[in-house]
Design an enzyme around this catalytic site. Structure first.
Site, PDB file in Angstrom:
ATOM      1  N   ARG A  31       0.864  -1.175   0.000  1.00 35.73           N
ATOM      2  CA  ARG A  31       0.000   0.000   0.000  1.00 35.73           C
ATOM      3  C   ARG A  31       0.906   1.232   0.000  1.00 35.73           C
ATOM      4  O   ARG A  31       2.089   1.156   0.349  1.00 35.73           O
ATOM      5  CB  ARG A  31      -0.890   0.007   1.246  1.00 35.73           C
ATOM      6  CG  ARG A  31      -1.983  -1.051   1.181  1.00 35.73           C
ATOM      7  CD  ARG A  31      -2.740  -1.154   2.487  1.00 35.73           C
ATOM      8  NE  ARG A  31      -3.565   0.019   2.762  1.00 35.73           N
ATOM      9  CZ  ARG A  31      -4.274   0.163   3.888  1.00 35.73           C
ATOM     10  NH1 ARG A  31      -4.256  -0.779   4.814  1.00 35.73           N
ATOM     11  NH2 ARG A  31      -5.007   1.242   4.078  1.00 35.73           N
ATOM     12  N   HIS A  32       0.343   2.363  -0.373  1.00 32.26           N
ATOM     13  CA  HIS A  32       1.029   3.655  -0.246  1.00 32.26           C
ATOM     14  C   HIS A  32       1.388   3.902   1.216  1.00 32.26           C
ATOM     15  O   HIS A  32       0.829   3.268   2.126  1.00 32.26           O
ATOM     16  CB  HIS A  32       0.078   4.757  -0.731  1.00 32.26           C
ATOM     17  CG  HIS A  32      -1.264   4.655  -0.069  1.00 32.26           C
ATOM     18  ND1 HIS A  32      -1.515   5.182   1.192  1.00 32.26           N
ATOM     19  CD2 HIS A  32      -2.404   4.027  -0.447  1.00 32.26           C
ATOM     20  CE1 HIS A  32      -2.767   4.899   1.532  1.00 32.26           C
ATOM     21  NE2 HIS A  32      -3.328   4.192   0.560  1.00 32.26           N
ATOM     22  N   ASN A  38      -5.871   8.647   6.025  1.00 31.81           N
ATOM     23  CA  ASN A  38      -5.714   7.482   6.899  1.00 31.81           C
ATOM     24  C   ASN A  38      -5.621   7.916   8.365  1.00 31.81           C
ATOM     25  O   ASN A  38      -6.187   7.273   9.247  1.00 31.81           O
ATOM     26  CB  ASN A  38      -4.444   6.684   6.566  1.00 31.81           C
ATOM     27  CG  ASN A  38      -4.514   5.922   5.254  1.00 31.81           C
ATOM     28  OD1 ASN A  38      -3.510   5.791   4.557  1.00 31.81           O
ATOM     29  ND2 ASN A  38      -5.693   5.404   4.906  1.00 31.81           N
ATOM     30  N   ARG A  79      -1.383   9.607  -3.251  1.00 28.34           N
ATOM     31  CA  ARG A  79      -0.684   8.905  -2.170  1.00 28.34           C
ATOM     32  C   ARG A  79       0.203   7.773  -2.700  1.00 28.34           C
ATOM     33  O   ARG A  79       1.243   7.461  -2.121  1.00 28.34           O
ATOM     34  CB  ARG A  79      -1.661   8.420  -1.104  1.00 28.34           C
ATOM     35  CG  ARG A  79      -2.862   7.610  -1.582  1.00 28.34           C
ATOM     36  CD  ARG A  79      -3.912   7.575  -0.483  1.00 28.34           C
ATOM     37  NE  ARG A  79      -5.064   6.707  -0.730  1.00 28.34           N
ATOM     38  CZ  ARG A  79      -6.164   7.078  -1.380  1.00 28.34           C
ATOM     39  NH1 ARG A  79      -6.228   8.272  -1.937  1.00 28.34           N
ATOM     40  NH2 ARG A  79      -7.188   6.246  -1.503  1.00 28.34           N
ATOM     41  N   GLU A  99      -8.112   3.134  -5.791  1.00 28.55           N
ATOM     42  CA  GLU A  99      -8.837   2.471  -4.694  1.00 28.55           C
ATOM     43  C   GLU A  99     -10.320   2.308  -5.031  1.00 28.55           C
ATOM     44  O   GLU A  99     -10.870   3.040  -5.872  1.00 28.55           O
ATOM     45  CB  GLU A  99      -8.647   3.275  -3.396  1.00 28.55           C
ATOM     46  CG  GLU A  99      -9.321   2.696  -2.152  1.00 28.55           C
ATOM     47  CD  GLU A  99      -8.933   1.240  -1.849  1.00 28.55           C
ATOM     48  OE1 GLU A  99      -9.029   0.379  -2.748  1.00 28.55           O
ATOM     49  OE2 GLU A  99      -8.581   0.953  -0.686  1.00 28.55           O
ATOM     50  N   HIS A 165      -3.607   0.210  -3.164  1.00 24.21           N
ATOM     51  CA  HIS A 165      -4.516   0.522  -2.052  1.00 24.21           C
ATOM     52  C   HIS A 165      -5.078  -0.761  -1.445  1.00 24.21           C
ATOM     53  O   HIS A 165      -5.034  -1.824  -2.064  1.00 24.21           O
ATOM     54  CB  HIS A 165      -5.672   1.377  -2.580  1.00 24.21           C
ATOM     55  CG  HIS A 165      -5.217   2.598  -3.308  1.00 24.21           C
ATOM     56  ND1 HIS A 165      -5.050   3.815  -2.700  1.00 24.21           N
ATOM     57  CD2 HIS A 165      -4.851   2.781  -4.611  1.00 24.21           C
ATOM     58  CE1 HIS A 165      -4.617   4.701  -3.585  1.00 24.21           C
ATOM     59  NE2 HIS A 165      -4.495   4.102  -4.757  1.00 24.21           N
TER      60      HIS A 165
HETATM   61  O1  F6P Z   1      -9.297   3.160   4.681  1.00 28.81           O
HETATM   62  C1  F6P Z   1      -8.394   3.045   3.629  1.00 28.81           C
HETATM   63  C2  F6P Z   1      -9.086   2.485   2.413  1.00 28.81           C
HETATM   64  O2  F6P Z   1      -8.136   2.318   1.399  1.00 28.81           O
HETATM   65  C3  F6P Z   1     -10.265   3.328   1.905  1.00 28.81           C
HETATM   66  O3  F6P Z   1      -9.908   4.364   1.017  1.00 28.81           O
HETATM   67  C4  F6P Z   1     -11.149   2.297   1.287  1.00 28.81           C
HETATM   68  O4  F6P Z   1     -12.476   2.732   1.116  1.00 28.81           O
HETATM   69  C5  F6P Z   1     -10.999   1.167   2.270  1.00 28.81           C
HETATM   70  O5  F6P Z   1      -9.661   1.192   2.711  1.00 28.81           O
HETATM   71  C6  F6P Z   1     -11.292  -0.198   1.673  1.00 28.81           C
HETATM   72  O6  F6P Z   1     -11.344  -1.138   2.707  1.00 28.81           O
HETATM   73  P1  F6P Z   1     -12.771  -1.743   3.149  1.00 28.81           P
HETATM   74  O7  F6P Z   1     -13.290  -2.388   1.904  1.00 28.81           O
HETATM   75  O8  F6P Z   1     -12.414  -2.710   4.241  1.00 28.81           O
HETATM   76  O9  F6P Z   1     -13.655  -0.615   3.613  1.00 28.81           O
END
Ligand code: F6P
Length: 198
Positions: A31-32, A38, A79, A99, A165
């Protein structure tokens, strides 16, 4: 329509098989570095790295120097671009690595979603793989758009580093290690960690 779709599935299968090879090589997934979003528990967005995230990007520079990936891929979000730039190598930006699109929930915390859109939080908890955010994406959508990236990964005979991501790397990792699709949205892909696959 079914003839066309079976022809295109066959075409993709043939192209997939032609691109398979048995050359040993390494793929690194990371990941970044931690982003400003975050640090605040906010989903999505396009925020820059936090101070800790910049520290990770600097550490990644040493890792890249030692392991020497032939190519580095990032998403088109700042990022990952910032993390890739810190390695001192040229990086290829790929939109399909962006993402998961949280739609109307972009920029919110999980608590805010539960508060403002409880039906979204409940439906996603019930079926995280298939649930599509309103005006956004599901994990299944992400898996679908990663198809060409996976083809390129399969085709490449060189060591590749992917800086992306959480949701996207869950999908790529699940594919590469043969993890069940249903498990993919729940895999642990922590920040500030490089996953090395051989
Ligand atoms: O929180 C970081 C992130 O990369 C968000 O931008 C994204 O919506 C999420 O994680 C994805 O993870 P999950 O599907 O568990 O919500």
């Amino acid at each position: 329509a079914s003839i066309y779709s079976s022809a295109s599935i066959l075409g993709r299968l043939v192209s997939f098989l032609m691109n398979l090879h048995i050359t040993p090589r390494t793929i690194w997934l990371t990941r970044h570095g931690q982003s400003v979003y975050n640090t605040r528990g906010l989903l999505g967005g396009d925020s820059p790295l936090s101070r800790a995230g910049i520290g990770y990007a600097d550490a990644l520079r040493c890792f890249v120097r030692a392991r020497d990936p032939a190519v580095i891929w990032t998403s088109t979000l700042q990022r990952t671009i910032q993390t890739g730039r810190a390695t001192g190598r040229g990086c290829l930006q790929i939109k399909a690595l962006d993402e998961i699109d949280a739609g109307i929930c972009d920029g919110m915390t999980y608590a805010q979603i539960a508060d403002r859109f409880p039906s979204v939080a409940d439906a996603r908890a019930a079926d995280k793989l298939r649930y599509r955010y309103p005006q956004g994406e599901s994990y299944e959508d992400v898996i679908r758009r990663l198809d060409p990236v996976i083809m390129d990964l399969e085709r490449s005979q060189e060591p590749v580093m992917v800086i992306a991501h959480q949701a996207v790397l869950r999908a790529l990792y699940a594919y590469l290690v043969g993890q069940a699709r249903e498990d993919c949205p729940h895999l642990s892909i922590p920040l500030h960690t490089v996953i090395e696959l051989r």
